[in-house]
Structures are given as structure tokens and as C-alpha cells.
Design an enzyme around this catalytic site. Structure first.
Site, mmCIF file in Angstrom:
data_model
loop_
_atom_site.group_PDB
_atom_site.id
_atom_site.type_symbol
_atom_site.label_atom_id
_atom_site.label_comp_id
_atom_site.label_asym_id
_atom_site.label_seq_id
_atom_site.Cartn_x
_atom_site.Cartn_y
_atom_site.Cartn_z
ATOM 1 N N ASP A 222 -0.165 66.180 57.976
ATOM 2 C CA ASP A 222 0.581 65.821 56.778
ATOM 3 C C ASP A 222 -0.099 66.377 55.521
ATOM 4 O OD1 ASP A 222 2.606 63.822 55.485
ATOM 5 O OD2 ASP A 222 0.720 63.382 54.486
ATOM 6 N N GLU A 285 2.260 70.670 57.861
ATOM 7 C CA GLU A 285 3.269 70.436 56.824
ATOM 8 C C GLU A 285 2.763 71.050 55.532
ATOM 9 O OE1 GLU A 285 5.579 67.330 54.005
ATOM 10 O OE2 GLU A 285 3.420 67.309 54.281
HETATM 11 C C1 NOJ Z 1 4.425 64.102 53.296
HETATM 12 C C2 NOJ Z 1 5.283 63.148 54.030
HETATM 13 O O1 NOJ Z 1 6.209 63.875 54.798
HETATM 14 C C3 NOJ Z 1 5.936 62.260 53.001
HETATM 15 O O2 NOJ Z 1 6.923 61.440 53.566
HETATM 16 C C4 NOJ Z 1 4.860 61.441 52.340
HETATM 17 O O3 NOJ Z 1 5.418 60.686 51.288
HETATM 18 C C5 NOJ Z 1 3.770 62.343 51.776
HETATM 19 N N1 NOJ Z 1 3.359 63.366 52.697
HETATM 20 C C6 NOJ Z 1 2.541 61.542 51.452
HETATM 21 O O4 NOJ Z 1 1.893 61.218 52.656
#
Ligand code: NOJ
Ligand code: MG
Length: 566
Positions: A222, A285
Site C-alpha cells: 500500500d 500500489e
Molecule cells: C491507499 C489505499 O488504497 C487507500 O484506501 C488508503 O486510504 C490509503 N492508501 C492510505 O492507507
């Protein structure tokens, strides 16, 4: 088009209580994202859970899914619905227990499904024990987060610099207890960890080992680009896009994202994953420019997510725009790496809401018929639309921190409503008529059970695509892309001995007549495998001549050669 198959050695794993023969590491498969709160509720509390996922694994098998990625299931106060983690090595009671997780791993592996967990290294919850101790200055936790006394201007204390959070407002929050500001690149309940501290790096390595020991098959990392910040704490240059210092677009994030140390940490995690015998995937991501994104391929990721179908495909894209989207990933990714196509996720408006039908169907088709990994966000296989959520029902922190006038364009809730299984109470998601987000009002028409019976439904289309995707022959097929008209884009997946498939989209408002003989190896006649619009013109399973194909306005068509073995 380069071949996209590469294999690693698969060895029988010795994983706690599990004896499964993991598939060889694949580079062409279907990945499904489950947002656990919204997939299936087993205990009637109105929130999805791990037992619910176990109950509905058959849906994934039937949809030819090969791997599932779970959004966070760890202990969390749910300020950001699980991305704010207060204990990295326990399951939140909303979702179940570690025993439920163990059962899920087993149930997934019994079905040959790989299980990928969301790894959230950038921040913890402010309720995490580490942060609570850091707040009190208790060693060694005092240095686990990014603390700064700020600067004093005209006798007033101010944050250290102009950094803004990626979700809204300043990235610094003052705490009296520490007489200092802490950094949070996301909401203030998500303090950033200090990765310059070797203790933090070690803790997170232990987190990885904890889940790897429980048999997972990889991680989605993430918010990767935010892990390290420049230690000089300089102001970032202004973007010029807005004068509002609290706007997420206020600065150019040159000191808070894409730092070299962020890339350097990835091989250290890759090394840990590779200590395990079963193949381990790493997906990143990252929303960044092309070179910063592609760089992750070189540092040990299987791939950084390709979000181009989300960020670049629009309601007005022409065929040339689409060709560019498809070709540019190949042109920029390193040789022999795994391409991937993400059609949607829990942070983005629903595919159908974003693009309308049939562009949404086209995006699903691109995700599943282009070479590489196709990623489906739960609900998008049935074409779930967005549900209006009132201000009172809004729970996403992004929506809640916006105003009543603006929350609708910001809140991520509408894309996160529960999965529509059937036309019973709460769409078969829960026995409870009250669910954590309201069920979409259209669930009696749009639900999996009803769609299975309807040959024109989104799911029937998805099923056809997923059946093609699973074919071993298609995995070896090359790719040729063509612009046939301003709004007609087509691509071919050709094999030498097992036939070929041609995917054609007409995004225009007028019918278009095209000549498919521009594809070099195409035979004179093809079979209509699927056509989305006006089946009188292109009835399914009819043979057509390729020199004059009439494509109805707004249509998506799949054609196969008569010798196709899929
Ligand atoms: C990316 C995640 O996909 C999102 O949902 C989240 O709010 C942020 N990272 C913070 O962790
Ligand atoms: Mg539940």
C-alpha cells in the site's frame, strides 16, 4: 510482442498444517480484489468478514480467478476502514479470528487460489501501541514516527514545512504530549512510520514473516511511494495548480514521494519473501509518473499496478488514445516482465459510473484479454453501479472531512457498497437489513444470481472473458493492436496452432463498417463469440466475413477463428 510466460521452480511447501502444491509462479492470470467489509457477511452484523469470504470462494472459482487480494483485515479502529492498523499481526474482530484466517488460507489453497495480503508499511493507526508509546516519549518507540518541533515565526509555532497530506489538509499534526508535530501523509489517524530507524524496519520485516509463516502467497504494498521522506524537511515547490495550502494538489511532492530509499527497501522485503518455498508475489500500489512507476519492476516487484485504464481511459477517449494506453505499458516496462491491467479498485469510482456502458465492458475486456495479469475489483464483474449515499450515511474519512456541498465528488463510499449476490434481503450480502453502507437500490436487477440467467448481463460477458483468459493457449498468444476508425479500436491475440481471438470496440455513436484484413494473419471468416449490442447484426456463434464487419454504435465484439481451441 514478447512472450509473457516465465516460470519459477515450484517446490512443495512446508507450511503450518497445509499441504498444497502451489502453482508455478504465473505471469498471466486473473487477480480479484476483495474489499472484506463488502464481500459477504456471515454473522449478520452487516459487515463482511472472513467466514463470509470462505462461504463465497466458489464464486471466484466459477469466475476463473487465480489469486485473491484482500484489502486489510488487521486490527483497526477503522478510521480509514482497515488501512489504519493498530495491530499488524492480529485480525480485527469485525472480520474474525486468526483461526478463521487459517481456514481461509486452507480453503483458498484447496481451490488452487493464491492469497495475497495488503501490506501497509507507510503508517500505523494513531491507536497503535507504538504510537501511543511514541507519544509519551517511551524508548525505543520515541523514534518510531516522524516527529519535528516545527519552526517559530514571529513568536508563533508553525509546522516544519508546507507538506500536505495526500488525503487532505496539512501533513503535520501537533501533539502537546510530545511538544512536537508528527507527520501523516494520509489522514491524521495514520501517523507515518520513520523508516530511517532500523528498529522500524525490523518490526515490519517481522510482520511480513508472521503472515508468510501462515501460508500467504504474496503482498500488495500500500502507498509505497510515500515510505521515505527527505530528512532535510524542506518546503516542497508549489504546483501552481491551487493557492489553497490545504489542497492535496498544492505542492509537487519531490521530498515526500518516490525517494531512492523507498526503492532500496523493496529488495530487502523481496529477499524475505523469497526465503519461503512457495512462489511469492509483490504488487505495488503507486500512482506516479511512468519512470517512477516502472522502476519498481527493477527492485523486486512482480509489477507496479498499471492504473492507466483508470487514469487515462475516459468517456471521450478515441481509438488512438486507447491504442496509446495499451502500447505504452509495453514500451515502458522492462523486457520480459509481467504486464497488468487494473480496471477498478476501492479508491476509484465504479467502472460503470466512470465510463458508462459499453466503455466499461471494453475496459473489462482489455483487463482480461490483454496479456498479463487482469485485476477485477469485487462487484465489477457484475457491473455494479454507484449508489447515492446521503451525507448522514457517509463514512469514508475523505467524504467526512469534505463539506456537505462537496463530499459527493470525493467520498469513496459509493464504490464500496456491499456485493449484490441475489434479490433477497440486503442482496444476499447479509441477513441484516442494515448494512455498514447501504445496499445499492438496483440490487433486484443487478445481482449475480439474476445476471447468471441473462445472456446480455455484465456477468455473462465477464464469464466469457474469464473462460478465454484461463486458456493456456491464449497465455502464449502474441498481441497486435490496430486503430480501425476514429472510435474503433481492435486487438488480436494470435497463436500459431491454436487459433486466435480478435477484440473489437466501437465507442462511436454511429455504426462503423470495418475491414479486419488489416490484421496480417487473419483468416477470411471468423466466428462471433460475443457481441454486446444489436445481436441482429452480429448474432452470437454466427460466421462472418472479415472484409466488411458492421459494428453497431457503442459495441464490444469478440471474434474467434474457427480453429480456436478456447
Ligand atoms: C491507499 C489505499 O488504497 C487507500 O484506501 C488508503 O486510504 C490509503 N492508501 C492510505 O492507507
Ligand atoms: Mg460480519
Amino acid at each position: 510482442m514478447r512472450a509473457v510466460i516465465a516460470f519459477c521452480v515450484a517446490i512443495l511447501p512446508l507450511v503450518i498444517g497445509i499441504t498444497w502444491n502451489p502453482p508455478e509462479k504465473a505471469t498471466d492470470f486473473s487477480l480479484y480484489q476483495i474489499y472484506p467489509r463488502s464481500y459477504k457477511d456471515s454473522d449478520g452484523d452487516g459487515v463482511g468478514d472472513l467466514r463470509g469470504i470462505i462461504q463465497r470462494l466458489d464464486h471466484l472459482t466459477e469466475s476463473n480467478v487465480n489469486a485473491l487480494w484482500l484489502s486489510p483485515i488487521y486490527r483497526s479502529p477503522m478510521a480509514d476502514f482497515g488501512y489504519d492498523i493498530s495491530n499488524f499481526t492480529d485480525i480485527d474482530p469485525t472480520f474474525g479470528t486468526l483461526k478463521d484466517f487459517e481456514d481461509l488460507v486452507k480453503a483458498a489453497h484447496d481451490r488452487n487460489l493464491s492469497l495475497i495480503l495488503d501490506f501497509v508499511p507507510n503508517h500505523t493507526s494513531d491507536k497503535h501501541e507504538w504510537f501511543q508509546k511514541s507519544l509519551q516519549g517511551i524508548p525505543p518507540y520515541d523514534n518510531y514516527y516522524v516527529w519535528h518541533p516545527g519552526r517559530v515565526e514571529n513568536g508563533t509555532r508553525k509546522p516544519p514545512n508546507n507538506w500536505v497530506s495526500a488525503l487532505s489538509g496539512p501533513a503535520w499534526e501537533w501533539r502537546d504530549e510530545r511538544q512536537a508535530y508528527y507527520l501523516h501523509q494520509f489522514i491524521k489517524e495514520e501517523p507515518d512510520l520513520n523508516y530511517y530507524n532500523p528498529d522500524v524496519r525490523r518490526e515490519m520485516e517481522d510482520v511480513l514473516r508472521f503472515w508468510l509463516d501462515r501460508g500467504i502467497d504474496g503482498i500488495r504494498i500500500d502507498s509505497m511511494k510515500y515510505i521515505y521522506e527527505d530528512e532535510r524537511f524542506l518546503d516542497e515547490p508549489l504546483s501552481g495548480l491551487t493557492d489553497d495550502p490545504n489542497n492535496i494538489d498544492y505542492t509537487l511532492r519531490i521530498y515526500t514521494t518516490d525517494q531512492q530509499q523507498t526503492y532500496d527497501i523493496l529488495p530487502t522485503w523481496r529477499k524475505i519473501l523469497d526465503e519461503y518455498e512457495q512462489p511469492q508475489y509483490i504488487f505495488i500500489e503507486v500512482y506516479a509518473n511512468t519512470s517512477s512507476t516502472m522502476k519498481y519492476y527493477h527492485y523486486g516487484a512482480d509489477f507496479p499496478f498499471n492504473f492507466d485504464l483508470i487514469t487515462n481511459l475516459t468517456r471521450t477517449s478515441t481509438a488512438a488514445d486507447i491504442q496509446h494506453i495499451v502500447d505504452s505499458w509495453y514500451e515502458n516496462m522492462p523486457e520480459d516482465s509481467t504486464p497488468n491491467w487494473v480496471a477498478g479498485n476501492h479508491d476509484q469510482p465504479r467502472l460503470v459510473a466512470r465510463l458508462g456502458d459499453p466503455r466499461a465492458r471494453a475496459a473489462t475486456m482489455f483487463a482480461l484479454l490483454l496479456p498479463g495479469v487482469g485485476v477485477t475489483f469485487n462487484g465489477e464483474e457484475i457491473g455494479m453501479t454507484e449508489q447515492y449515499i446521503s451525507w448522514e450515511d457517509t463514512v469514508d474519512p475523505l467524504g467526512c472531512t469534505a463539506s456537505k456541498a462537496t463530499y459527493q465528488s470525493i467520498s469513496r463510499d459509493p464504490a464500496r457498497t456491499p456485493f449484490q449476490w441475489d434479490d433477497s434481503v440486503s442482496a444476499g450480502f447479509s441477513t441484516n437489513s442494515h448494512t455498514w453502507l447501504p445496499i445499492n437500490k438496483n440490487y433486484k436487477t443487478y445481482n449475480l444470481a439474476t445476471e447468471k440467467k441473462d445472456k446480455n448481463s455484465y456477468y455473462t460477458f465477464y464469464e466469457k472473458l474469464s473462460n478465454l483468459k484461463k486458456s493456456p493457449y491464449l497465455k502464449e498468444a502474441n498481441l497486435v493492436t490496430k486503430v480501425l476508425d476514429k472510435y474503433v479500436f481492435a486487438f488480436a491475440r494470435e497463436t500459431e496452432d491454436h487459433g486466435s481471438v480478435y477484440a473489437v470496440t466501437n465507442f462511436g455513436d454511429k455504426a462503423s463498417i470495418v475491414d479486419l484484413s488489416v490484421f496480417d494473419n487473419i483468416p477470411r471468416i471468423l466466428n462471433v463469440h460475443y457481441a454486446s449490442a444489436d445481436s441482429k447484426v452480429l448474432p452470437w456463434n454466427k460466421i462472418i466475413q472479415i472484409r466488411r464487419v458492421i459494428l453497431p454504435a457503442r459495441s464490444v465484439v469478440i471474434l474467434t477463428t474457427l480453429d480456436a481451441k478456447f
